[in-house]
Design a protein around this motif. Structure first.
Motif, PDB file in Angstrom:
ATOM      1  N   MET A 128       0.833  -1.210   0.000  1.00 40.38           N
ATOM      2  CA  MET A 128       0.000   0.000   0.000  1.00 40.38           C
ATOM      3  C   MET A 128       0.864   1.254   0.000  1.00 40.38           C
ATOM      4  N   ILE A 129       1.972   1.239   0.740  1.00 39.24           N
ATOM      5  CA  ILE A 129       2.881   2.388   0.749  1.00 39.24           C
ATOM      6  C   ILE A 129       3.434   2.634  -0.649  1.00 39.24           C
ATOM      7  N   LEU A 130       3.700   1.553  -1.379  1.00 36.85           N
ATOM      8  CA  LEU A 130       4.245   1.651  -2.731  1.00 36.85           C
ATOM      9  C   LEU A 130       3.174   1.909  -3.794  1.00 36.85           C
ATOM     10  N   GLY A 131       1.908   1.919  -3.394  1.00 36.61           N
ATOM     11  CA  GLY A 131       0.835   2.154  -4.351  1.00 36.61           C
ATOM     12  C   GLY A 131       0.460   0.937  -5.161  1.00 36.61           C
ATOM     13  N   PHE A 132       0.934  -0.255  -4.753  1.00 40.06           N
ATOM     14  CA  PHE A 132       0.606  -1.482  -5.473  1.00 40.06           C
ATOM     15  C   PHE A 132      -0.755  -2.042  -5.048  1.00 40.06           C
ATOM     16  N   LEU A 133      -1.194  -1.691  -3.856  1.00 43.29           N
ATOM     17  CA  LEU A 133      -2.512  -2.059  -3.345  1.00 43.29           C
ATOM     18  C   LEU A 133      -3.223  -0.793  -2.876  1.00 43.29           C
ATOM     19  N   GLN A 134      -4.539  -0.784  -2.996  1.00 42.01           N
ATOM     20  CA  GLN A 134      -5.318   0.373  -2.537  1.00 42.01           C
ATOM     21  C   GLN A 134      -5.919   0.083  -1.169  1.00 42.01           C
ATOM     22  N   GLN A 135      -5.676   0.974  -0.225  1.00 37.41           N
ATOM     23  CA  GLN A 135      -6.293   0.827   1.092  1.00 37.41           C
ATOM     24  C   GLN A 135      -7.784   1.118   0.988  1.00 37.41           C
ATOM     25  N   ASP A 136      -8.564   0.541   1.870  1.00 36.47           N
ATOM     26  CA  ASP A 136     -10.012   0.783   1.877  1.00 36.47           C
ATOM     27  C   ASP A 136     -10.348   2.137   2.485  1.00 36.47           C
ATOM     28  N   SER A 137      -9.562   2.551   3.466  1.00 38.23           N
ATOM     29  CA  SER A 137      -9.763   3.859   4.085  1.00 38.23           C
ATOM     30  C   SER A 137      -8.461   4.283   4.754  1.00 38.23           C
ATOM     31  N   GLY A 138      -8.416   5.534   5.174  1.00 34.35           N
ATOM     32  CA  GLY A 138      -7.202   6.068   5.772  1.00 34.35           C
ATOM     33  C   GLY A 138      -6.296   6.692   4.730  1.00 34.35           C
ATOM     34  N   ALA A 139      -5.183   7.252   5.198  1.00 31.41           N
ATOM     35  CA  ALA A 139      -4.267   7.962   4.306  1.00 31.41           C
ATOM     36  C   ALA A 139      -2.828   7.525   4.549  1.00 31.41           C
ATOM     37  N   ILE A 140      -2.068   7.489   3.453  1.00 30.72           N
ATOM     38  CA  ILE A 140      -0.632   7.215   3.507  1.00 30.72           C
ATOM     39  C   ILE A 140       0.073   8.368   2.811  1.00 30.72           C
ATOM     40  N   ARG A 141       1.088   8.927   3.474  1.00 32.42           N
ATOM     41  CA  ARG A 141       1.833  10.045   2.897  1.00 32.42           C
ATOM     42  C   ARG A 141       3.324   9.766   2.936  1.00 32.42           C
ATOM     43  N   VAL A 142       3.981  10.102   1.856  1.00 29.05           N
ATOM     44  CA  VAL A 142       5.437  10.023   1.757  1.00 29.05           C
ATOM     45  C   VAL A 142       5.955  11.425   1.489  1.00 29.05           C
ATOM     46  N   CYS A 143       6.783  11.923   2.396  1.00 29.42           N
ATOM     47  CA  CYS A 143       7.292  13.304   2.312  1.00 29.42           C
ATOM     48  C   CYS A 143       6.139  14.308   2.202  1.00 29.42           C
ATOM     49  N   GLY A 144       5.054  14.033   2.928  1.00 33.65           N
ATOM     50  CA  GLY A 144       3.915  14.936   2.959  1.00 33.65           C
ATOM     51  C   GLY A 144       2.952  14.794   1.809  1.00 33.65           C
ATOM     52  N   GLU A 145       3.281  13.955   0.816  1.00 35.20           N
ATOM     53  CA  GLU A 145       2.452  13.791  -0.375  1.00 35.20           C
ATOM     54  C   GLU A 145       1.656  12.493  -0.275  1.00 35.20           C
ATOM     55  N   LYS A 146       0.376  12.565  -0.580  1.00 33.21           N
ATOM     56  CA  LYS A 146      -0.503  11.409  -0.439  1.00 33.21           C
ATOM     57  C   LYS A 146      -0.203  10.349  -1.492  1.00 33.21           C
ATOM     58  N   VAL A 147      -0.137   9.110  -1.048  1.00 38.73           N
ATOM     59  CA  VAL A 147       0.073   7.982  -1.951  1.00 38.73           C
ATOM     60  C   VAL A 147      -1.228   7.683  -2.683  1.00 38.73           C
ATOM     61  N   SER A 148      -1.146   7.512  -4.001  1.00 40.51           N
ATOM     62  CA  SER A 148      -2.309   7.174  -4.820  1.00 40.51           C
ATOM     63  C   SER A 148      -2.103   5.793  -5.444  1.00 40.51           C
ATOM     64  N   TYR A 149      -3.123   4.998  -5.416  1.00 39.15           N
ATOM     65  CA  TYR A 149      -3.039   3.632  -5.939  1.00 39.15           C
ATOM     66  C   TYR A 149      -2.816   3.628  -7.453  1.00 39.15           C
ATOM     67  N   GLY A 150      -1.928   2.747  -7.903  1.00 38.51           N
ATOM     68  CA  GLY A 150      -1.779   2.499  -9.329  1.00 38.51           C
ATOM     69  C   GLY A 150      -0.596   3.186  -9.972  1.00 38.51           C
ATOM     70  N   ASN A 151      -0.549   4.481  -9.894  1.00 40.37           N
ATOM     71  CA  ASN A 151       0.522   5.228 -10.561  1.00 40.37           C
ATOM     72  C   ASN A 151       0.913   6.415  -9.687  1.00 40.37           C
ATOM     73  N   THR A 152       1.341   6.117  -8.481  1.00 41.42           N
ATOM     74  CA  THR A 152       1.596   7.189  -7.523  1.00 41.42           C
ATOM     75  C   THR A 152       2.922   7.895  -7.804  1.00 41.42           C
ATOM     76  N   LYS A 153       2.896   9.205  -7.719  1.00 40.99           N
ATOM     77  CA  LYS A 153       4.115   9.997  -7.922  1.00 40.99           C
ATOM     78  C   LYS A 153       5.065   9.908  -6.726  1.00 40.99           C
ATOM     79  N   THR A 154       4.539   9.434  -5.593  1.00 41.48           N
ATOM     80  CA  THR A 154       5.383   9.375  -4.396  1.00 41.48           C
ATOM     81  C   THR A 154       6.516   8.362  -4.533  1.00 41.48           C
ATOM     82  N   ASN A 155       6.396   7.425  -5.467  1.00 44.93           N
ATOM     83  CA  ASN A 155       7.452   6.421  -5.607  1.00 44.93           C
ATOM     84  C   ASN A 155       8.768   7.001  -6.127  1.00 44.93           C
ATOM     85  N   ARG A 156       8.736   8.237  -6.611  1.00 51.41           N
ATOM     86  CA  ARG A 156       9.999   8.882  -6.985  1.00 51.41           C
ATOM     87  C   ARG A 156      10.875   9.134  -5.758  1.00 51.41           C
TER      88      ARG A 156
END
Length: 305
Positions: free
Chosen positions: A48-76
């Motif tokens: 879920m942190i890597l955006g490979f799975l989508q959480q049902d609820s709640g939020a995950i942030r990397v460097c303050g940016e929200k992780v989005s499922y599928g093609n998240t920019k946070t993986n940079r």
């Protein structure tokens, strides 16, 4: 500053809830030990942190940016070392890192300088052998170099020391300790002695819930019991020493194992002087004296049952 933040994250597969209201933070330039039995939910959380799975609820942030499922920019901002990294076995380490750098769009100069620096960090500088001939430990070391190539803010390591011999484990742990200066590390493992060695803070996951979290030193202090360990030397009868110790007013209980005595007291620091005075008075030889600290293994077993 928190590099990674999870806030009340939940995840179900069908009717089975695998992650329940999971919240924790990992601060910059620290090593976070993510601990749990097999099936506790560690791998699901990392996906879920890597955006490979989508959480049902709640939020995950990397460097303050929200992780989005599928093609998240946070993986940079993330480097990832899987438990069993895969390689093109016909390449040597430098060729492999050059390919990885080209795929991610690094300049030739950046690839050259970072490759040399990282191969030196992981102890593979000057190694020209093909990767297919590498040991498991060498492959893990190359995996760390690859994961750090893009200078990530967060390095996620999934069981990096599993299946390694003691020498290989030490090498990986030493490298991760050094890497903390350049990134923040989430270190998933079930080897608690490794956690004790390099982690600043921990989160213990049990059946999808965080049952223990915080600074390692603070957790040790919280779960510490006032026990003084003594190893009686020579041919002195340990039962006689234990019988005398039991008569001291501040001693709660005594446990004997071979020539070792564990003395439960009201307050280890205050009672220590009285115990030492008794041993000196009775001329009882002592090879070792220690105020015992709880191991993370003992704490883990206490909180997960």
């Amino acid at each position: 500053m928190a590099v990674l933040e999870l806030d009340k994250v939940n995840k179900k597969f069908g009717d089975m809830k695998v992650i329940s209201d999971l919240s924790f933070q990992v601060t910059e330039h620290s090593v976070f030990g993510f601990i749990g039995k097999n099936g506790a939910g560690k791998t699901t959380t990392m996906k879920m942190i890597l955006g490979f799975l989508q959480q049902d609820s709640g939020a995950i942030r990397v460097c303050g940016e929200k992780v989005s499922y599928g093609n998240t920019k946070t993986n940079r901002n993330i480097g990832y070392l899987p438990d069993v990294p895969e390689y093109y076995g016909y390449m040597n380490p430098r060729e492999y890192l050059r390919l990885c750098g080209e795929i991610t769009g690094l300049s030739k100069e950046a690839i050259r300088s970072r490759t040399g620096e990282l191969l030196e960090l992981v102890g593979l500088e000057g190694v020209n052998r093909k990767v297919h001939g590498f040991s498991r430990g060498m492959k893990q070391r190359l995996g760390i170099a690859q994961a750090l190539l893009n200078e990530p803010k967060l390095l996620i390591c999934d069981e990096p020391t599993s299946a390694l011999d003691p020498v290989g484990r030490k090498e990986i742990l030493d490298i991760l300790s050094l890497a903390k200066d350049r990134t923040t590390i989430l270190f998933s493992t079930h080897i608690l002695s490794d956690v004790e060695r390099i982690c600043d803070s921990i989160g213990v996951l049990n059946q999808g819930k965080l049952v223990l979290g915080g600074n390692v030193a603070d957790i040790r202090h919280k779960y510490r019991k006032d026990i003084i360990g003594l190893e009686i030397g020579g041919q002195y009868p340990v039962e006689k020493a234990a019988a005398g110790l039991k008569e001291l007013a501040f001693v709660n209980n005594i446990h004997i194992s071979g020539q070792r005595i564990e003395v439960e007291v009201h307050n280890a620091e205050d009672s220590g002087a009285g115990i030492l005075a008794f041993l000196l008075k009775e001329n009882i030889p002592v090879i070792r004296y220690e105020i015992m600290e709880p191991s993370l293994e003992n704490v883990f077993l206490e909180v997960v049952g």
